[in-house]
Design an enzyme around this catalytic site. Structure first.
Site, short mmCIF file in Angstrom:
data_model
loop_
_atom_site.label_atom_id
_atom_site.label_comp_id
_atom_site.label_asym_id
_atom_site.label_seq_id
_atom_site.Cartn_x
_atom_site.Cartn_y
_atom_site.Cartn_z
N ASP A 106 -6.20 2.07 -3.46
CA ASP A 106 -7.32 2.06 -2.88
C ASP A 106 -7.64 2.90 -2.52
O ASP A 106 -9.01 2.84 -1.34
CB ASP A 106 -7.40 0.56 -1.69
CG ASP A 106 -6.31 0.67 -0.57
OD1 ASP A 106 -5.28 1.28 -0.87
OD2 ASP A 106 -5.96 0.33 0.49
N SER B 217 0.93 -1.40 -0.07
CA SER B 217 -0.38 0.08 -0.06
C SER B 217 0.78 1.25 0.30
O SER B 217 1.60 1.66 -1.05
CB SER B 217 -0.89 0.54 1.06
OG SER B 217 -1.30 1.00 1.53
MG MG Z 1 -3.31 1.40 0.37
#
Ligand code: MG
Length: 456
Positions: free
Chosen positions: A240, A94
């Site tokens: 995301d 991430s």
């Molecule tokens: Mg992320």
């Protein structure tokens, strides 16, 4: 021992996360799924191809077929899992620095795994209860691309002709990460004039650290101002999440956008439930109530928000860190979908982002952390709960309402030896005062607990 954190398995390469670890973990994963085929994807990190190939090798040797979707955002892989009804594995850390990597397992409905499923994988991993199948049953790997399907699906959820007629211009900072193809394609398809920065995939993250914090977005903020763009967009490494910059080049905190999405969606639907963690700003509750909706609070963490949304049939959900969940698209944080949804709000309202944000209720938050050994956390939290004589709830830590427009939340960190204090009030000064007061209380209680039991 626990392998999975709040967002998969994460660690530093090569000491904690490496191909041998990936292979072993994937062997354990393969044992826990009856599905015959897995989807796999990864971010742009230097170590991602090596770890991904090790995971693929383990899956194949466990008798699974693998469809490798290459570099793509985590929500694009989750979307593919949902549409094709296959479990998935994402190789990403991430927003962490480039020396990190991680492995995230996706269920065959596109959602993050439940804790019970993670425990089964951990058990197989530590007990080494996995084996290779006989040679003729080894799986097959195919490589394909999912960008077009994901982009098409995002675009289909908004009024593309309205957006393309609105003459919006944006600057997108792709963090040299996984959104390098998807977000430009979404913008192009929506007829939005775009300039991109940090837009080539590069695992060294030469442009900026991949967490879209204010201090990492100076270039984007300056460019939006200089170029006279309507909007700045900044993803984290696996896209995301997304953070927005308004037309004045001002960084807009994620909780404001959360409130804006919540208000507009509940208004459009004429009511409905919005799901968000207990740490979220009262601004969300206030706007949702005004539009005839209801807020459902959960513990902190995107997977629990997503799961609760499905249980209660929510119209929207998300977190203050730029993670927004649109249930009509899928039950996970989705940076690409959030970009399209915000453009639709701008096009429908005809207003600038700064004036939309100015119309939201004003709140300020302040955070503090207090050192506390992990072993003492439980006793400290019990003592804090009995020391606070205010209306309170203990869904996640202790949250107390101080006044109708202010609160404090005290909760132990899941990963570090600290206790976090979150405070909200109507001004910066008020939030700071509350945070300081309760950080002091927490410190006193930690001292007292340790005095009685120095081991923690
Ligand atoms: Mg992320």
């Amino acid at each position: 021992m626990r392998l999975f954190g709040t967002n998969g398995v994460r660690g530093k390469v090569p000491l904690e996360i490496n191909p041998a670890f990936g292979h072993k973990l994937a062997m354990a994963i393969a044992m826990c799924f009856e599905d015959r085929e897995f989807l796999i994807g990864g971010d742009t990190r230097k170590s991602t191809p090596a770890i991904k190939e090790a995971v693929i090798s383990a899956l194949l040797a466990s008798g699974k077929d693998v469809v490798d979707l290459g570099v793509l955002p985590t929500p694009a892989l989750q979307h593919a899992c949902m549409v094709r009804r296959r479990p998935g594995v994402m190789i990403t850390a991430s927003h962490n620095p480039p020396e990190f990597n991680g492995i995230k397992v996706i269920a065959s409905d596109g959602t993050e795994l439940m804790r019970g499923d993670e425990e089964r994988i951990e058990k197989a991993f530590y007990s080494e209860k996995y084996w290779y199948v006989s040679w003729e049953r080894f799986g097959e790997v195919t490589r394909t691309d999912y960008t077009e399907e994901y982009v098409k699906s995002v675009v289909s959820r908004v009024n593309a002709s309205l957006i393309s007629g609105a003459g919006i211009s944006v600057i997108a900072d792709l963090a040299n990460g996984a959104a390098w193809r998807t977000t430009p394609a979404i913008l192009r398809r929506l007829g939005v004039a775009q300039k991109t920065i940090n837009s080539h995939p590069d695992g060294l993250f030469p442009g900026r650290p991949s967490e879209p914090k204010r201090e990492n977005l100076a270039l984007l903020m300056a460019l939006v101002r200089e170029e006279g763009a309507d909007l700045g967009i900044a993803h984290d490494g696996d896209a995301d999440r997304v953070i927005f910059v308004d037309e004045r080049g001002e960084y807009i905190s994620g909780d404001k956008i959360l409130a804006l999405f919540a208000r507009e969606i509940v208004k459009k639907k004429g009511g409905g439930k919005v799901v968000t963690p207990v740490s979220t700003s009262l601004a969300v509750e206030e706007v949702v109530r005004e539009e005839g909706g209801e807020v459902v609070y959960t513990r902190v963490g995107a997977p629990i928000v997503a799961r609760t949304m499905r249980e209660v049939g929510a119209v929207f959900g998300g977190e203050e860190n730029g993670g927004y969940i649109f249930p009509e698209h899928q039950y996970c944080r989705d940076g690409g979908m959030a970009v399209a949804a915000l453009l639709e709000i701008l096009a429908e309202s005809g207003e600038s982002l700064s004036s939309l944000v100015a119309s939201l209720p004003r709140y300020s938050q302040c955070k503090r952390s207090v050192e506390c050994p992990n072993a003492a956390k439980e006793r400290v939290m019990d003592a804090i709960a009995s020391a606070i004589d205010l209306p309170k709830e203990t869904m996640d830590g202790v949250k107390a309402r101080i006044s109708p427009r202010s609160w404090v939340l005290i909760r132990p960190s899941g990963t570090e030896p600290i206790i976090r204090v979150y405070a909200e009030g109507t001004t910066e000064e008020e939030a700071r005062r509350i945070a300081d007061e309760y950080a002091r209380l927490a410190e006193e209680i930690v001292d007292e607990v340790l005095r009685h039991n120095p081991e923690g």
